[in-house]
Motif scaffolding. Structure first.
Motif, short mmCIF file in Angstrom:
data_model
loop_
_atom_site.label_atom_id
_atom_site.label_comp_id
_atom_site.label_asym_id
_atom_site.label_seq_id
_atom_site.Cartn_x
_atom_site.Cartn_y
_atom_site.Cartn_z
N ILE A 189 0.85 -1.19 0.00
CA ILE A 189 0.00 0.00 0.00
C ILE A 189 0.89 1.24 0.00
O ILE A 189 1.74 1.41 0.88
CB ILE A 189 -0.93 0.01 1.22
N ILE A 190 0.70 2.11 -1.00
CA ILE A 190 1.55 3.29 -1.12
C ILE A 190 0.75 4.59 -1.01
O ILE A 190 1.32 5.68 -1.03
CB ILE A 190 2.31 3.28 -2.46
N GLY A 191 -0.58 4.48 -0.88
CA GLY A 191 -1.40 5.67 -0.77
C GLY A 191 -2.88 5.34 -0.84
O GLY A 191 -3.27 4.18 -0.63
N ARG A 192 -3.70 6.35 -1.15
CA ARG A 192 -5.14 6.12 -1.28
C ARG A 192 -5.68 6.87 -2.49
O ARG A 192 -5.15 7.92 -2.88
CB ARG A 192 -5.88 6.57 -0.03
N VAL A 193 -6.75 6.30 -3.05
CA VAL A 193 -7.45 6.93 -4.17
C VAL A 193 -8.83 7.36 -3.67
O VAL A 193 -9.58 6.55 -3.11
CB VAL A 193 -7.59 5.96 -5.36
N PHE A 194 -9.14 8.62 -3.87
CA PHE A 194 -10.45 9.17 -3.47
C PHE A 194 -11.25 9.51 -4.72
O PHE A 194 -10.71 10.03 -5.70
CB PHE A 194 -10.28 10.45 -2.64
N SER A 195 -12.56 9.22 -4.67
CA SER A 195 -13.46 9.64 -5.73
C SER A 195 -14.61 10.44 -5.11
O SER A 195 -15.10 10.09 -4.03
CB SER A 195 -14.00 8.44 -6.51
N PHE A 196 -15.00 11.50 -5.79
CA PHE A 196 -16.06 12.39 -5.31
C PHE A 196 -17.15 12.49 -6.37
O PHE A 196 -16.85 12.70 -7.55
CB PHE A 196 -15.50 13.79 -5.01
N LYS A 197 -18.38 12.36 -5.92
CA LYS A 197 -19.52 12.46 -6.84
C LYS A 197 -20.51 13.48 -6.28
O LYS A 197 -20.90 13.42 -5.11
CB LYS A 197 -20.19 11.11 -6.99
N ASP A 198 -20.94 14.42 -7.13
CA ASP A 198 -21.90 15.45 -6.73
C ASP A 198 -23.30 14.83 -6.67
O ASP A 198 -23.88 14.46 -7.70
CB ASP A 198 -21.87 16.60 -7.73
N ILE A 199 -23.84 14.69 -5.45
CA ILE A 199 -25.19 14.12 -5.28
C ILE A 199 -26.15 15.17 -4.73
O ILE A 199 -27.18 14.84 -4.14
CB ILE A 199 -25.14 12.88 -4.36
N THR A 200 -25.77 16.46 -4.95
CA THR A 200 -26.60 17.55 -4.42
C THR A 200 -28.03 17.48 -4.96
O THR A 200 -29.01 17.54 -4.18
CB THR A 200 -25.99 18.91 -4.80
N GLN A 201 -28.19 17.32 -6.28
CA GLN A 201 -29.53 17.26 -6.88
C GLN A 201 -30.28 16.04 -6.40
O GLN A 201 -31.50 16.10 -6.14
CB GLN A 201 -29.41 17.27 -8.41
N GLN A 202 -29.57 14.94 -6.25
CA GLN A 202 -30.20 13.70 -5.77
C GLN A 202 -30.76 13.92 -4.37
O GLN A 202 -31.89 13.51 -4.06
CB GLN A 202 -29.18 12.57 -5.78
N ARG A 203 -29.94 14.58 -3.51
CA ARG A 203 -30.39 14.85 -2.14
C ARG A 203 -31.60 15.82 -2.15
O ARG A 203 -32.54 15.66 -1.37
CB ARG A 203 -29.25 15.45 -1.33
N ARG A 204 -31.56 16.80 -3.04
CA ARG A 204 -32.68 17.74 -3.13
C ARG A 204 -33.95 17.03 -3.59
O ARG A 204 -35.04 17.29 -3.07
CB ARG A 204 -32.33 18.88 -4.08
N ASN A 205 -33.78 16.14 -4.54
CA ASN A 205 -34.94 15.38 -5.03
C ASN A 205 -35.50 14.49 -3.93
O ASN A 205 -36.73 14.37 -3.75
CB ASN A 205 -34.56 14.53 -6.23
N GLU A 206 -34.61 13.86 -3.17
CA GLU A 206 -35.05 13.01 -2.08
C GLU A 206 -35.79 13.84 -1.03
O GLU A 206 -36.81 13.41 -0.46
CB GLU A 206 -33.84 12.30 -1.44
N LYS A 207 -35.26 15.04 -0.77
CA LYS A 207 -35.90 15.92 0.21
C LYS A 207 -37.28 16.35 -0.27
O LYS A 207 -38.26 16.37 0.50
CB LYS A 207 -35.02 17.14 0.45
N THR A 208 -37.39 16.68 -1.58
CA THR A 208 -38.69 17.09 -2.14
C THR A 208 -39.70 15.96 -2.06
O THR A 208 -40.87 16.16 -1.69
CB THR A 208 -38.51 17.52 -3.60
N ILE A 209 -39.23 14.75 -2.38
CA ILE A 209 -40.11 13.59 -2.32
C ILE A 209 -40.62 13.37 -0.90
O ILE A 209 -41.81 13.10 -0.66
CB ILE A 209 -39.40 12.34 -2.86
N LYS A 210 -39.71 13.48 0.07
CA LYS A 210 -40.11 13.28 1.46
C LYS A 210 -41.09 14.36 1.91
O LYS A 210 -42.06 14.07 2.64
CB LYS A 210 -38.87 13.29 2.36
N GLU A 211 -40.80 15.60 1.49
CA GLU A 211 -41.71 16.68 1.87
C GLU A 211 -43.08 16.49 1.24
O GLU A 211 -44.13 16.69 1.90
CB GLU A 211 -41.11 18.02 1.43
N ASN A 212 -43.12 16.08 -0.02
CA ASN A 212 -44.41 15.81 -0.69
C ASN A 212 -45.14 14.65 -0.03
O ASN A 212 -46.38 14.67 0.14
CB ASN A 212 -44.19 15.53 -2.17
N GLU A 213 -44.38 13.64 0.32
CA GLU A 213 -44.99 12.46 0.97
C GLU A 213 -45.62 12.87 2.30
O GLU A 213 -46.75 12.47 2.63
CB GLU A 213 -43.93 11.39 1.18
N LEU A 214 -44.89 13.72 3.06
CA LEU A 214 -45.41 14.17 4.35
C LEU A 214 -46.66 15.04 4.16
O LEU A 214 -47.64 14.91 4.90
CB LEU A 214 -44.32 14.96 5.08
#
Length: 401
Positions: A358-383
């Motif tokens: 092992i000589i280091g680490r590899v990091f990957s980043f994915k933008d899930i902002t819209q996904q989180r917003r959609n999930e929040k909207t769905i939850k709010e609508n469901e409520l």
């Protein structure tokens, strides 16, 4: 007689005279010094009667008898003899007959010249020549000597690299093996007009084999100088680097492919060493973190890491999480990062290995902002609709088909 004795004693060569019975009648100082004896120890005695001579065969005795018999001089070349201390010397003997007034052989006069130093030098030169000839012939690197526009001698490795028989090289010119421009460059160095030959060539070129194939070699041309620093000939060495170049090309191609994959991925990626220092990243990584500074500037990697830290919603928690990940370098990790500007990134991390280390680490980043917003909207609508459903004054029944 005294004056003649002084002259003979001053002579550095061993001189002695014998009568017809081969008894010593005269010896000079050089003879007594070499044999570590007094002059009187010799006189009137034959050689086999003297105990201060070392071991020897009867070559000298046979030649003396021949001189006395024929009246002709004899020459003995590089005779090896020893004194009583077993010190070996190599001596040239010239045995000349002495004649009386009736021209009959009456004795022998011998001049012995010590050739020991010369013989030892010749032996050392022969040993050195044998050693260097062995090195030349058995070297895994192609070797050739070059003089007056011609290849003089080659070793087996040169034969294997170029595909010609050793005797065929003498009929070849450099242009038969390399490009004309490089052949001219070698010729300019290996045939110096000033006779000094102090230039050296060290380049990677193509060699044209007898079978038409091309090999890549590292060529080094160095002058061979004599004791007065004058150019004698040149030594050409060839190291076949064809496989090395092919491996380098394959490695470059593989790295190019990996770089293309690394840069074209939809996720932001970066590589850090075991100390957490940023080593490599792709374009998507800089876009995700909105860092548009010239990546070639000094200190860029340090500044982008500081930028990410300060953008985190909870930078202390961010730091603590990175410390945990870097401490457990062998395990993969997954977490969610929230930033002050409302962006939400998903982060994955895996150990980077090289030859099972092992000589280091590899990091990957994915933008899930819209996904989180959609999930929040769905939850709010469901409520919202659940509330309307639960508080409706009418009886409602929801059937699932």
């Amino acid at each position: 007689n005294d004056f003649l004795q002084l002259i003979l004693d001053a002579n550095p060569h061993i001189l002695f005279a014998k009568d017809k019975e081969r008894r010593f009648q005269y010896v000079n100082a050089a003879a007594t010094q070499w044999l570590d004896a007094e002059r009187d120890d010799f006189l009137g005695k034959r050689r086999d009667e003297l105990d201060f001579f070392g071991s020897d065969d009867d070559t000298l005795a046979r030649e003396e008898i021949q001189v006395l018999k024929t009246g002709a001089s004899q020459y003995i070349y590089r005779k090896e003899i020893s004194n009583k201390h077993d010190q070996k010397r190599w001596i040239d003997f010239v045995q000349t007959p002495l004649f009386d007034k009736d021209q009959k052989v009456s004795g022998i006069f011998t001049v012995a010249t010590d050739r020991t130093e010369q013989v030892l030098k010749e032996k050392e030169l022969a040993r050195s020549e044998t050693l260097y000839r062995s090195i030349f012939e058995n070297s895994p690197v192609g070797l050739a000597t070059y003089r007056n526009g011609r290849i003089i001698r080659v070793n087996q490795a040169m034969v294997d690299i170029c595909g010609y028989k050793d005797y065929e090289f003498q009929a070849l010119s450099l242009r038969d093996l390399v490009d004309a421009s490089f052949a001219q460059q070698i010729q300019a160095v290996t045939e110096p007009t000033d006779g000094k030959g102090n230039q050296i060539i060290d380049e990677q070129v193509k060699i044209y084999r007898k079978d038409g194939n091309i090999r890549y070699v590292q060529v080094r041309v160095v002058p061979v100088l004599d004791g007065s620093n004058k150019w004698i000939e040149s030594l050409i060495t060839l190291a076949d680097v064809t496989e090395l170049i092919q491996r380098e090309l394959e490695l470059d191609r593989s790295l190019s492919e990996q770089e293309a994959i690394f840069q074209s991925t939809v996720e932001g990626m970066c590589v850090v060493d075991l100390e957490g220092k940023l080593l490599q990243f792709n374009q998507k990584f800089t876009e995700l973190f909105e860092f548009d500074e010239d990546t070639s500037q000094l200190g860029f990697r340090e500044r982008i890491q500081e930028n990410i830290l300060h953008r985190a919603l909870d930078h202390q928690a961010f730091q603590n999480r990175v410390a945990v990940i870097m401490k457990d370098v062998a395990s993969p990790s997954h977490d969610i990062i929230e930033f002050k500007d409302g962006l939400v990134y998903e982060r994955w991390s895996y150990p980077q290995k090289f030859r099972d280390q092992i000589i280091g680490r590899v990091f990957s980043f994915k933008d899930i902002t819209q996904q989180r917003r959609n999930e929040k909207t769905i939850k709010e609508n469901e409520l919202k609709y659940r509330t309307l459903f639960d508080q409706s004054p009418m009886g409602l029944l929801l059937l699932d088909f």
